[in-house]
Design an enzyme around this catalytic site. Structure first.
Site, PDB file in Angstrom:
ATOM      1  NE  ARG A  97     -15.547 -38.654  36.526  1.00 13.48           N
ATOM      2  CZ  ARG A  97     -14.315 -37.975  36.057  1.00 13.48           C
ATOM      3  NH1 ARG A  97     -13.812 -36.980  36.578  1.00 13.48           N
ATOM      4  NH2 ARG A  97     -13.830 -38.678  34.759  1.00 13.48           N
ATOM      5  CE1 TYR A 157     -23.419 -33.528  60.339  1.00 11.07           C
ATOM      6  CE2 TYR A 157     -21.766 -33.135  58.555  1.00 11.07           C
ATOM      7  CZ  TYR A 157     -22.854 -34.055  59.004  1.00 11.07           C
ATOM      8  OH  TYR A 157     -23.154 -35.031  58.446  1.00 11.07           O
ATOM      9  CG  ASP A 173     -22.151 -25.810  57.623  1.00 10.59           C
ATOM     10  OD1 ASP A 173     -23.285 -25.385  57.172  1.00 10.59           O
ATOM     11  OD2 ASP A 173     -21.879 -26.894  58.129  1.00 10.59           O
ATOM     12  CE  LYS A 219     -29.125 -32.016  57.804  1.00 10.03           C
ATOM     13  NZ  LYS A 219     -27.839 -32.179  57.168  1.00 10.03           N
TER      14      LYS A 219
END
Length: 406
Positions: free
Chosen positions: A56, A109, A185, A210
């Protein structure tokens, strides 16, 4: 690192996407970094800086992608890979102090807007939404005369899905003057087209799903910063909240990143051709694409981008179509939204699906999503241009638009 900061800075981005994140040049070493599947690592005694310790905290398969993305964005620290774009959004929003003010584009978004809205409804922060392309309006929200200054400015440019273009330089300078952290972003542009850190942003966010991975086969997110304090906070949030990437997904994303320059070059060129042709079509009411000289964001985009991206949006005009409305043959009146749906159903090559940035061309009417802001027009169609032959893409659009009637 396979490339030093100095080496990466001396190379074009088109070369960095191929050269960054390679293993050391040792005899019989692999050219590509291996996939490491382990949840824990050998070690004794207390963990120190640089110790992996546990899955982790770190994974060797994350490192090459985080290095490559950092060098592409011009950052001085390794990036951070997340399990999804929204996991990265959540981590970035954790930088807003309790009760702080977040200024966010009214068109951005939907997942980011929903998350920010829910945090505001629970009293964790104050949310101010604004048209990010209206610089004066944003400045008024950053430091209002009758309210608290912003703690964070959230930028998207171009915005999703309206393709509004923000003046990143001016807004980041004003945000810093107000004491705010700036998160941008950069999913639509990619670091090949726009580098927000160089324009003043503090943190850059990507939906790796993307363009960066580019093949519609992984779900990942990433954050990049050159600020050691911000990176430490983001890393702590990722570790404690567990929004970590799977090693196989990270390996696939790096493999996809290698062709980013070729994919962006092809899809941008095709998007420009399609935008020009669609702008004069009688079935298209309006079009948004920063590459068109008529677009309101064109000049601003030219000043801060190395291209115009490969997403374009059209608003379909209402039509009176010859066809069967269920009660017989005759003239069927279609609203712009109905025309959009019918056009999309008639397509044979374009794929009617959400998401963007893959090798395939995707198309959808955005308001079919309940979370999409009501200010997004019902008839707006978002188109993500892939790498297919542009004439084939145009022929498919032409026949689908013709199917609406004359």
């Amino acid at each position: 690192m396979s490339l030093s900061e100095e080496q990466a800075a001396a190379l074009s981005a088109e070369t960095v996407v191929v050269a960054a994140g390679r293993p050391p040049r040792e005899r019989d070493a692999p050219v590509n970094p291996p996939l490491v599947l382990s949840s824990t690592y050998f070690g004794t005694g207390p963990l120190g800086d640089g110790d992996r310790g546990y899955g982790r905290y770190s994974n060797p398969t994350w490192d090459p992608f985080e290095e490559a993305l950092s060098q592409l964005e011009g950052a001085t620290l390794p990036g951070l890979l997340y399990s999804s774009g929204l996991a990265a959004v959540s981590s970035a929003l954790s930088l807003v102090p309790a009760g702080g003010v977040l200024v966010m584009p009214s068109h951005s978004y939907a997942g980011s807007l929903v998350m920010a809205t829910e945090l505001a409804e629970k009293g964790f922060l104050e949310l101010r939404t604004v048209d990010i392309a209206d610089t004066d309006a944003v400045l008024a929200q950053l430091a209002p005369a009758d309210g608290r200054p912003a703690s964070m400015l959230w930028l998207e440019s171009p915005t999703n899905p309206m393709l509004g273009v923000a003046d990143i330089r001016a807004l980041t300078a004003a945000a810093h003057a107000a004491g705010a952290v700036v998160v941008t972003d950069n999913t639509f542009s990619t670091p090949l087209v726009q580098q927000p850190l160089a324009l003043g942003s503090d943190v850059v966010l990507h939906s790796v799903t993307k363009y960066l991975s580019g093949h519609s086969d992984v779900v990942l997110g990433a954050l990049v910063t050159s600020d050691a304090g911000l990176r430490a906070s983001l890393l702590h949030h990722r570790t404690i909240h567990g929004g970590i990437a799977g090693p196989f997904e990270a390996w696939l994303a790096l493999r996809g990143l290698r062709t980013l320059a070729l994919r962006v070059e092809r899809s941008q060129a095709s998007a420009a051709v399609l935008a020009e042709r669609l702008s004069g079509h009688p079935r298209v009411g309006s079009i948004r694409f920063p590459g068109l000289p008529s677009d309101p964001g064109h000049e601003r985009a030219k000043s801060q981008m190395k291209g115009f991206g490969s997403v374009l949006c059209i608003e379909m005009a209402p039509v009176a179509s010859s066809g069967n409305d269920g009660g017989g043959t005759g003239t069927v009146s279609l609203s712009g939204a109905d025309a959009a749906d019918r056009m999309i159903r008639a397509l044979k090559l374009w794929l009617p699906a959400t998401s963007l940035g893959g090798v395939e061309s995707l198309i959808e009417r955005r308001r079919r999503h309940a979370a999409e802001p009501a200010s997004v027009p019902d008839n707006l169609v978002r188109m993500s241009v892939g790498i297919e032959n542009v004439e084939d893409l145009w022929a498919d659009l032409e026949q689908a638009l013709a199917a609406l009637g004359s």
